[in-house]
Each structure stands twice: as structure tokens, then as C-alpha cells.
Write a protein that holds these residues in place. Structure first.
Motif, mmCIF file in Angstrom:
data_model
loop_
_atom_site.group_PDB
_atom_site.id
_atom_site.type_symbol
_atom_site.label_atom_id
_atom_site.label_comp_id
_atom_site.label_asym_id
_atom_site.label_seq_id
_atom_site.Cartn_x
_atom_site.Cartn_y
_atom_site.Cartn_z
ATOM 1 N N ILE A 157 72.235 42.270 15.153
ATOM 2 C CA ILE A 157 70.895 42.280 14.549
ATOM 3 C C ILE A 157 69.823 42.103 15.612
ATOM 4 C CG2 ILE A 157 69.343 41.041 12.997
ATOM 5 C CD1 ILE A 157 71.368 42.817 11.562
ATOM 6 N N HIS A 158 70.066 41.255 16.600
ATOM 7 C CA HIS A 158 69.088 41.052 17.670
ATOM 8 C C HIS A 158 68.984 42.287 18.566
ATOM 9 C CE1 HIS A 158 67.915 36.604 17.631
ATOM 10 N NE2 HIS A 158 68.483 36.868 16.481
ATOM 11 N N GLU A 159 70.097 42.992 18.762
ATOM 12 C CA GLU A 159 70.057 44.260 19.499
ATOM 13 C C GLU A 159 69.146 45.255 18.780
ATOM 14 O OE1 GLU A 159 71.585 46.009 22.172
ATOM 15 O OE2 GLU A 159 72.036 44.072 23.068
ATOM 16 N N LEU A 160 69.286 45.294 17.466
ATOM 17 C CA LEU A 160 68.498 46.216 16.653
ATOM 18 C C LEU A 160 67.033 45.805 16.587
ATOM 19 C CD1 LEU A 160 68.151 48.503 14.529
ATOM 20 C CD2 LEU A 160 68.940 46.866 12.801
ATOM 21 N N LYS A 161 66.808 44.514 16.398
ATOM 22 C CA LYS A 161 65.466 44.037 16.057
ATOM 23 C C LYS A 161 64.581 43.777 17.268
ATOM 24 C CE LYS A 161 63.686 41.161 12.338
ATOM 25 N NZ LYS A 161 64.121 40.302 11.209
ATOM 26 N N TYR A 162 65.177 43.335 18.360
ATOM 27 C CA TYR A 162 64.361 42.894 19.487
ATOM 28 C C TYR A 162 64.621 43.635 20.794
ATOM 29 C CZ TYR A 162 63.893 39.041 16.197
ATOM 30 O OH TYR A 162 63.681 38.300 15.069
ATOM 31 N N LYS A 163 65.700 44.403 20.869
ATOM 32 C CA LYS A 163 66.050 45.054 22.129
ATOM 33 C C LYS A 163 65.965 46.575 22.060
ATOM 34 C CE LYS A 163 68.857 41.210 23.794
ATOM 35 N NZ LYS A 163 70.152 40.793 24.385
ATOM 36 N N GLY A 164 65.386 47.097 20.987
ATOM 37 C CA GLY A 164 65.147 48.527 20.903
ATOM 38 C C GLY A 164 66.368 49.386 20.669
ATOM 39 N N ASN A 165 67.491 48.773 20.307
ATOM 40 C CA ASN A 165 68.719 49.543 20.118
ATOM 41 C C ASN A 165 68.807 50.048 18.682
ATOM 42 O OD1 ASN A 165 71.232 50.694 20.220
ATOM 43 N ND2 ASN A 165 72.253 48.912 21.115
ATOM 44 N N GLU A 166 68.075 51.128 18.403
ATOM 45 C CA GLU A 166 68.069 51.674 17.049
ATOM 46 C C GLU A 166 69.389 52.348 16.674
ATOM 47 O OE1 GLU A 166 64.060 53.109 15.445
ATOM 48 O OE2 GLU A 166 63.930 53.613 17.583
ATOM 49 N N ASP A 167 70.239 52.592 17.686
ATOM 50 C CA ASP A 167 71.563 53.146 17.391
ATOM 51 C C ASP A 167 72.381 52.191 16.526
ATOM 52 O OD1 ASP A 167 71.035 55.433 18.791
ATOM 53 O OD2 ASP A 167 72.095 54.810 20.610
ATOM 54 N N VAL A 168 72.071 50.891 16.605
ATOM 55 C CA VAL A 168 72.745 49.922 15.737
ATOM 56 C C VAL A 168 72.413 50.212 14.277
ATOM 57 C CG1 VAL A 168 72.894 47.479 15.074
ATOM 58 C CG2 VAL A 168 72.846 48.125 17.499
ATOM 59 N N GLY A 169 71.146 50.525 14.000
ATOM 60 C CA GLY A 169 70.743 50.873 12.648
ATOM 61 C C GLY A 169 71.416 52.138 12.166
ATOM 62 N N VAL A 170 71.530 53.130 13.044
ATOM 63 C CA VAL A 170 72.213 54.379 12.686
ATOM 64 C C VAL A 170 73.688 54.114 12.402
ATOM 65 C CG1 VAL A 170 72.875 56.673 13.511
ATOM 66 C CG2 VAL A 170 70.592 55.781 13.999
ATOM 67 N N PHE A 171 74.306 53.275 13.217
ATOM 68 C CA PHE A 171 75.713 52.900 13.036
ATOM 69 C C PHE A 171 75.945 52.306 11.649
ATOM 70 C CE2 PHE A 171 78.739 49.272 13.354
ATOM 71 C CZ PHE A 171 79.921 49.984 13.531
ATOM 72 N N PHE A 172 75.122 51.317 11.280
ATOM 73 C CA PHE A 172 75.283 50.686 9.968
ATOM 74 C C PHE A 172 74.832 51.615 8.839
ATOM 75 C CE2 PHE A 172 75.303 46.627 12.433
ATOM 76 C CZ PHE A 172 76.550 46.183 11.991
ATOM 77 N N GLY A 173 73.864 52.482 9.123
ATOM 78 C CA GLY A 173 73.448 53.459 8.126
ATOM 79 C C GLY A 173 74.570 54.420 7.777
ATOM 80 N N ASN A 174 75.297 54.867 8.799
ATOM 81 C CA ASN A 174 76.442 55.747 8.556
ATOM 82 C C ASN A 174 77.548 55.017 7.808
ATOM 83 O OD1 ASN A 174 75.640 58.267 9.707
ATOM 84 N ND2 ASN A 174 75.959 57.446 11.757
ATOM 85 N N TRP A 175 77.804 53.776 8.205
ATOM 86 C CA TRP A 175 78.858 52.982 7.564
ATOM 87 C C TRP A 175 78.535 52.778 6.080
ATOM 88 C CZ3 TRP A 175 81.206 48.037 10.233
ATOM 89 C CH2 TRP A 175 82.231 47.525 9.435
ATOM 90 N N LEU A 176 77.347 52.249 5.808
ATOM 91 C CA LEU A 176 76.974 51.980 4.419
ATOM 92 C C LEU A 176 76.768 53.265 3.629
ATOM 93 C CD1 LEU A 176 74.670 48.867 4.722
ATOM 94 C CD2 LEU A 176 76.518 49.136 3.071
ATOM 95 N N GLY A 177 76.206 54.281 4.271
ATOM 96 C CA GLY A 177 75.992 55.547 3.592
ATOM 97 C C GLY A 177 77.288 56.158 3.111
#
Length: 231
Positions: free
Chosen positions: A80-100
Motif C-alpha cells: 500500500i505504501h508503494e502504491l500510495k507514497y512511492k508512485g508505484n501505480e503498477d501495484v494498483g494495476v496488479f490488484f485491479g487485475n486480481w480483483l477484476g
């Protein structure tokens, strides 16, 4: 192109966001071992679970689901900190694909009409440069084949990030405000409101109260993580 990519990865290998092990093909963001270590919620009932119970007596919602528990230490916090504070939006894509993929298969949210990300205040958006929820929500929308609608719901007050607040501050923070620019867009619609982490639920509650000014709207929640100790 594959040869060029292989050559590039030889000198700049992709590493696991948690343990820094080199990722192999078909391992996005996390290695297989770390993925299996994620503290998944495994809630089977999307209408009656620990998350939906947070909002009892506060607001009316249809369903709620979070993929994993957010812990103060460990892999979920790091991601979550990678996604929220370190600019790693690939984390969001990763979880988006998983949940999607998961939601497409189990059909739990088949009845939604559109997907909305919880917005950032414009000042914070300028500072951060991106809304950490947007790519996550958009990726889910692609899998579910539902419209992704951004910018109609706006945040009009800026507050300190909840993950950095004490528990007392979280519970007493009622200053977050949102504005829906068009109250007809979601009339008679079932909206899926998407965020990264549920702490006390205050942000999602504030969003929902503004959205519920729309006639005959239904609202459900989806987040990557959930802070269990709030109950």
C-alpha cells in the motif's frame, strides 16, 4: 521486441516489491512466495461481513469487499505504501487485475452500473501527481466491462492521510467533504465506490452521503485492503 526486453531485464531485472527477489515471467509485482503470504480476507458473503458491518447505522450500502487485511507491519503495508507514497501505480494495476478477474468469475458485482474512484483533493493530487486509486479502479472496470467515471465526484476538503493518523484522530475526523457535480448522472444506478484502504470507513461514508443526494442510487464498496483492528 522480446529479445530487447530480455536484454534490458538482464541488466535491470524486475524485483519483487516485498522481498526484492528477481521476478520470473508471469510474476507481476510479487514473487509467487510473497503472493501466497498476503493476508487475504476470503470473505464469501459480500453483503454481511466485517467490512459491511462497519457501516451499520451510519449509511445504507448494498455490498462491500476488501481483498486483504492491512497490517501495521508486513507485506500488505509495504504494498500500500508503494502504491500510495512511492508512485508505484503498477501495484494498483496488479490488484485491479486480481480483483477484476475474481469478481468477473464470482459475479458478485454483476449488477453494478459504473465504478467511481474516491477522489483526492486537488492540492494533494498536484503534490502526489496521481490518484493512487484511479488505475486500480480503472483496471477493475475493464474486467467487469463497466464504465469508469472519474472527476464527477470531487473532494472539497483536504485532511491528513488516515493511515498516518492515530486511531483517535481517525474516529473523530469528520471534516472530509465531497461534492457531486451532477446529481442526475447516477439516478437509478448502482455505483461501485473504490478506495485503497478502509480504516474507520469515514472517507467512504462521506463520499456516500454526497452520492446519496442522488435519487434512488445504490452504493457498494470495493477496496484493496481493510484494517481489521477497527472493529
Amino acid at each position: 521486441m522480446k529479445i530487447i526486453n530480455n536484454f534490458f531485464e538482464l541488466f535491470y531485472p524486475k524485483l519483487c516489491a516485498n522481498c526484492d527477489a528477481q521476478l520470473i515471467e508471469n510474476e507481476p509485482i510479487l514473487c509467487t512466495f510473497c503472493r501466497h503470504d498476503l493476508p487475504l480476507t476470503n470473505f464469501e458473503d459480500y453483503r454481511d461481513n466485517k467490512i459491511s458491518k462497519i457501516f451499520y447505522g451510519r449509511i445504507s450500502i448494498e455490498k462491500a469487499f476488501s481483498l486483504m487485511f492491512y497490517r501495521k507491519e508486513g507485506i500488505s503495508r509495504k504494498l500500500i505504501h508503494e502504491l500510495k507514497y512511492k508512485g508505484n501505480e503498477d501495484v494498483g494495476v496488479f490488484f485491479g487485475n486480481w480483483l477484476g478477474e475474481m469478481l468477473k468469475e464470482n459475479k458478485k458485482f454483476n449488477d453494478i452500473d459504473c465504478i467511481i474512484p474516491v477522489p483526492l483533493h486537488p492540492k494533494k493530487l498536484r503534490q502526489r501527481g496521481y490518484n493512487q486509486v484511479s488505475k486500480f479502479a480503472k483496471t477493475v472496470s475493464i474486467h467487469l466491462k463497466k464504465p469508469f467515471i472519474e472527476n464527477l465526484l470531487t473532494r472539497t476538503s483536504s485532511t491528513k492521510t488516515q493511515t498516518l493518523q492515530s486511531r483517535f484522530e481517525r474516529f473523530t475526523n469528520n471534516d472530509t467533504k465531497f461534492l457531486l457535480t451532477n446529481y442526475n448522472t447516477f439516478k437509478n444506478k448502482h455505483v461501485l465506490l473504490v478506495d485503497d484502504v478502509i480504516t474507520t470507513g469515514a472517507t467512504l461514508e462521506a463520499c456516500s452521503k454526497e452520492l446519496q443526494k442522488t435519487e434512488n442510487i445504490k452504493i457498494s464498496f470495493l477496496t484493496i485492503a481493510y484494517t481489521e483492528q477497527n472493529l
